[in-house]
Design an enzyme around this catalytic site. Structure first.
Site, PDB file in Angstrom:
ATOM      1  CD  GLU A 141      -2.135   4.036  -6.314  1.00  0.00           C
ATOM      2  OE1 GLU A 141      -2.190   3.319  -5.295  1.00  0.00           O
ATOM      3  OE2 GLU A 141      -2.008   5.268  -6.253  1.00  0.00           O
ATOM      4  CG  ASN A 199      -3.212   3.804   0.839  1.00  0.00           C
ATOM      5  OD1 ASN A 199      -4.347   3.819   1.318  1.00  0.00           O
ATOM      6  ND2 ASN A 199      -2.675   2.721   0.315  1.00  0.00           N
ATOM      7  CB  SER A 256      -0.854   0.047   1.262  1.00  0.00           C
ATOM      8  OG  SER A 256      -1.631  -1.101   1.376  1.00  0.00           O
ATOM      9  CG  HIS A 303      -2.239  -0.308  -4.115  1.00  0.00           C
ATOM     10  ND1 HIS A 303      -2.517   1.001  -3.806  1.00  0.00           N
ATOM     11  CD2 HIS A 303      -2.618  -1.024  -3.029  1.00  0.00           C
ATOM     12  CE1 HIS A 303      -3.035   1.069  -2.609  1.00  0.00           C
ATOM     13  NE2 HIS A 303      -3.108  -0.145  -2.113  1.00  0.00           N
TER      14      HIS A 303
HETATM   15  N1  LIG Z   1      -6.130  -4.443   3.686  1.00  0.00           N
HETATM   16  C1  LIG Z   1      -6.308  -3.639   2.648  1.00  0.00           C
HETATM   17  O1  LIG Z   1      -7.398  -3.055   2.471  1.00  0.00           O
HETATM   18  C2  LIG Z   1      -5.213  -3.450   1.644  1.00  0.00           C
HETATM   19  C3  LIG Z   1      -5.516  -2.798   0.445  1.00  0.00           C
HETATM   20  C4  LIG Z   1      -4.533  -2.699  -0.540  1.00  0.00           C
HETATM   21  C5  LIG Z   1      -3.262  -3.215  -0.295  1.00  0.00           C
HETATM   22  N2  LIG Z   1      -2.980  -3.828   0.904  1.00  0.00           N
HETATM   23  C6  LIG Z   1      -1.635  -4.389   1.097  1.00  0.00           C
HETATM   24  O2  LIG Z   1      -1.713  -5.788   0.855  1.00  0.00           O
HETATM   25  C7  LIG Z   1      -0.728  -6.460   1.658  1.00  0.00           C
HETATM   26  C8  LIG Z   1      -1.427  -7.496   2.516  1.00  0.00           C
HETATM   27  O3  LIG Z   1      -2.345  -6.828   3.378  1.00  0.00           O
HETATM   28  P1  LIG Z   1      -3.557  -7.629   4.038  1.00  0.00           P
HETATM   29  O4  LIG Z   1      -4.500  -6.596   4.530  1.00  0.00           O
HETATM   30  O5  LIG Z   1      -4.038  -8.695   3.130  1.00  0.00           O
HETATM   31  O6  LIG Z   1      -2.807  -8.281   5.295  1.00  0.00           O
HETATM   32  P2  LIG Z   1      -3.293  -9.509   6.200  1.00  0.00           P
HETATM   33  O7  LIG Z   1      -2.704  -9.272   7.543  1.00  0.00           O
HETATM   34  O8  LIG Z   1      -4.762  -9.722   6.087  1.00  0.00           O
HETATM   35  O9  LIG Z   1      -2.579 -10.777   5.506  1.00  0.00           O
HETATM   36  C9  LIG Z   1      -1.197 -10.915   5.399  1.00  0.00           C
HETATM   37  C10 LIG Z   1      -0.870 -12.395   5.197  1.00  0.00           C
HETATM   38  O10 LIG Z   1       0.533 -12.504   4.909  1.00  0.00           O
HETATM   39  C11 LIG Z   1       0.983 -13.716   5.475  1.00  0.00           C
HETATM   40  N3  LIG Z   1       2.444 -13.710   5.568  1.00  0.00           N
HETATM   41  C12 LIG Z   1       3.233 -13.060   6.464  1.00  0.00           C
HETATM   42  N4  LIG Z   1       4.525 -13.343   6.222  1.00  0.00           N
HETATM   43  C13 LIG Z   1       4.558 -14.159   5.132  1.00  0.00           C
HETATM   44  C14 LIG Z   1       5.611 -14.802   4.412  1.00  0.00           C
HETATM   45  N5  LIG Z   1       6.895 -14.650   4.747  1.00  0.00           N
HETATM   46  N6  LIG Z   1       5.285 -15.601   3.377  1.00  0.00           N
HETATM   47  C15 LIG Z   1       3.987 -15.773   3.028  1.00  0.00           C
HETATM   48  N7  LIG Z   1       2.949 -15.199   3.681  1.00  0.00           N
HETATM   49  C16 LIG Z   1       3.235 -14.396   4.729  1.00  0.00           C
HETATM   50  C17 LIG Z   1       0.279 -13.759   6.825  1.00  0.00           C
HETATM   51  O11 LIG Z   1       0.273 -15.083   7.371  1.00  0.00           O
HETATM   52  C18 LIG Z   1      -1.125 -13.254   6.442  1.00  0.00           C
HETATM   53  O12 LIG Z   1      -1.989 -14.334   6.109  1.00  0.00           O
HETATM   54  C19 LIG Z   1       0.002  -5.381   2.451  1.00  0.00           C
HETATM   55  O13 LIG Z   1       1.169  -5.018   1.771  1.00  0.00           O
HETATM   56  C20 LIG Z   1      -1.008  -4.235   2.458  1.00  0.00           C
HETATM   57  O14 LIG Z   1      -0.400  -2.993   2.605  1.00  0.00           O
HETATM   58  C21 LIG Z   1      -3.930  -3.968   1.868  1.00  0.00           C
END
Ligand SMILES: NC(=O)c1ccc[n+]([C@@H]2O[C@H](COP(=O)([O-])OP(=O)(O)OC[C@H]3O[C@@H](n4cnc5c(N)ncnc54)[C@H](O)[C@@H]3O)[C@@H](O)[C@H]2O)c1
Length: 296
Positions: A151, A189, A118, A139
């Site tokens: 994005e 963001n 993000s 993104h």
């Molecule tokens: N939540 C949102 O609305 C949103 C929107 C756009 C982008 N993002 C981005 O997407 C990414 C994920 O966010 P999220 O909200 O899905 O997080 P989340 O916490 O829901 O999920 C993250 C997952 O990554 C896994 N993980 C951690 N270390 C790992 C590794 N070494 N190998 C494989 N898996 C691993 C965890 O077990 C977990 O299941 C982040 O970079 C975040 O900034 C999030």
């Protein structure tokens, strides 16, 4: 491109896997936690059920989508044959650098390496690989299966060829790619997070309650969801990480996270994924809220 690896089966990873699989791609979904993989698959199945109930897809399309997804707990095993890797693991710089070093060694030389970060610098992530030209930001927005925007963030060294190929791929998925440059928070963001942070600050200062703040923005500004509820959906830990990246990246106090947000994350109140944030999401309430919000 037929084989796509998705790293992380959380909020975003399962949505990205769902979207590719529904469009006929073979998806290798990778997470360090087997529990996260099981939960991710369950979420995908529930979301597909909702689409079948609304007659947006057939029962057969649901089965085909699920059959297109296989799961792995090791990156090395999971990225075999992948023409594209979309990394959607936890928003943490050190973790992403470690994953991209591993991807650089484990993936085929022609594979494109994308991150769904993000806010973290694509250029910095790309710098730990031997070929930064093939690293790009993809993104996706939450919930991935229904939000049209992707994005597309070009790192300093991302090649035109990789950018064009990813722009084209997004269109194949029925998405609308928008190309931006690599500065903290990118566009989405940089504009959204200060608004969410200010909503939390407004609550922290006692100007109004949670429901009142959300009502003002929904009823007065035509936002489909109030900012505090949106923060719960994004994940308060994710919001905090993004604000910190912008605060440190621009050295500007206007991005400083509200102390209430910091306290809530430290207390484990992460929003919908932990069961409580600004709202309470018991299992039944959570199901009800999610089904109202996800218009699939
Ligand atoms: N939540 C949102 O609305 C949103 C929107 C756009 C982008 N993002 C981005 O997407 C990414 C994920 O966010 P999220 O909200 O899905 O997080 P989340 O916490 O829901 O999920 C993250 C997952 O990554 C896994 N993980 C951690 N270390 C790992 C590794 N070494 N190998 C494989 N898996 C691993 C965890 O077990 C977990 O299941 C982040 O970079 C975040 O900034 C999030």
């Amino acid at each position: 491109m037929k084989n796509i690896a998705v790293i992380g089966a959380g909020t975003m990873g399962n949505g990205i896997a769902h979207t590719f699989a529904q469009n006929g791609f073979k998806v290798q979904l990778i997470d360090i936690s087997q529990e996260a993989l099981n939960k991710g698959l369950k979420t995908i199945s529930t979301n597909l059920d909702r689409m079948v109930a609304k007659e947006k897809i057939s029962e057969q399309q649901k089965t085909e989508t699920l059959n297109n997804i296989s799961t792995f707990t090791s990156i090395k095993a999971g990225v075999d044959f992948a023409a594209l890797v979309v990394e959607a693991a936890t928003e943490n710089l050190d973790l992403k650098l470690k994953i991209f070093k591993e991807l650089d060694e484990a993936c085929s030389e022609s594979a494109i390496l994308a991150t769904n970060t993000s806010s973290i610098s694509i250029t910095q992530i790309a710098a730990v690989t031997s070929n930064p030209q093939r690293v790009i930001g993809m993104h996706f927005m939450n919930p991935v299966p229904i939000m049209p925007l992707v994005e597309i963030i070009r790192g300093y060294n991302t090649s035109n060829e990789v950018t064009n190929s990813i722009m084209q791929l997004c269109k194949t998925l029925g998405k609308e790619p928008v190309e931006v440059n690599d500065y903290p928070g990118f566009v989405a963001n940089r504009i959204l997070m200060p608004m969410l942070n200010e909503s939390i600050e407004t609550l922290y200062n006692g100007v109004a309650g949670v429901k009142e703040i959300d009502a003002v923005m929904k009823l007065g500004m035509a936002h489909p969801m109030g900012p505090l509820q949106l923060a719960d959906f994004i994940g308060l830990d994710v919001c905090l990480s993004i604000l910190n990246v912008m605060y440190n990246g621009f050295k500007n106090p206007k991005y400083a996270p509200c102390p209430l947000l910091v306290n809530m994350v430290n207390a484990g109140k992460l929003g919908i994924k932990s069961g409580e944030g600004f709202y309470n999401y018991s299992e039944s309430k959570k199901a009800e809220k999610v089904s109202k919000q996800f218009l699939m």
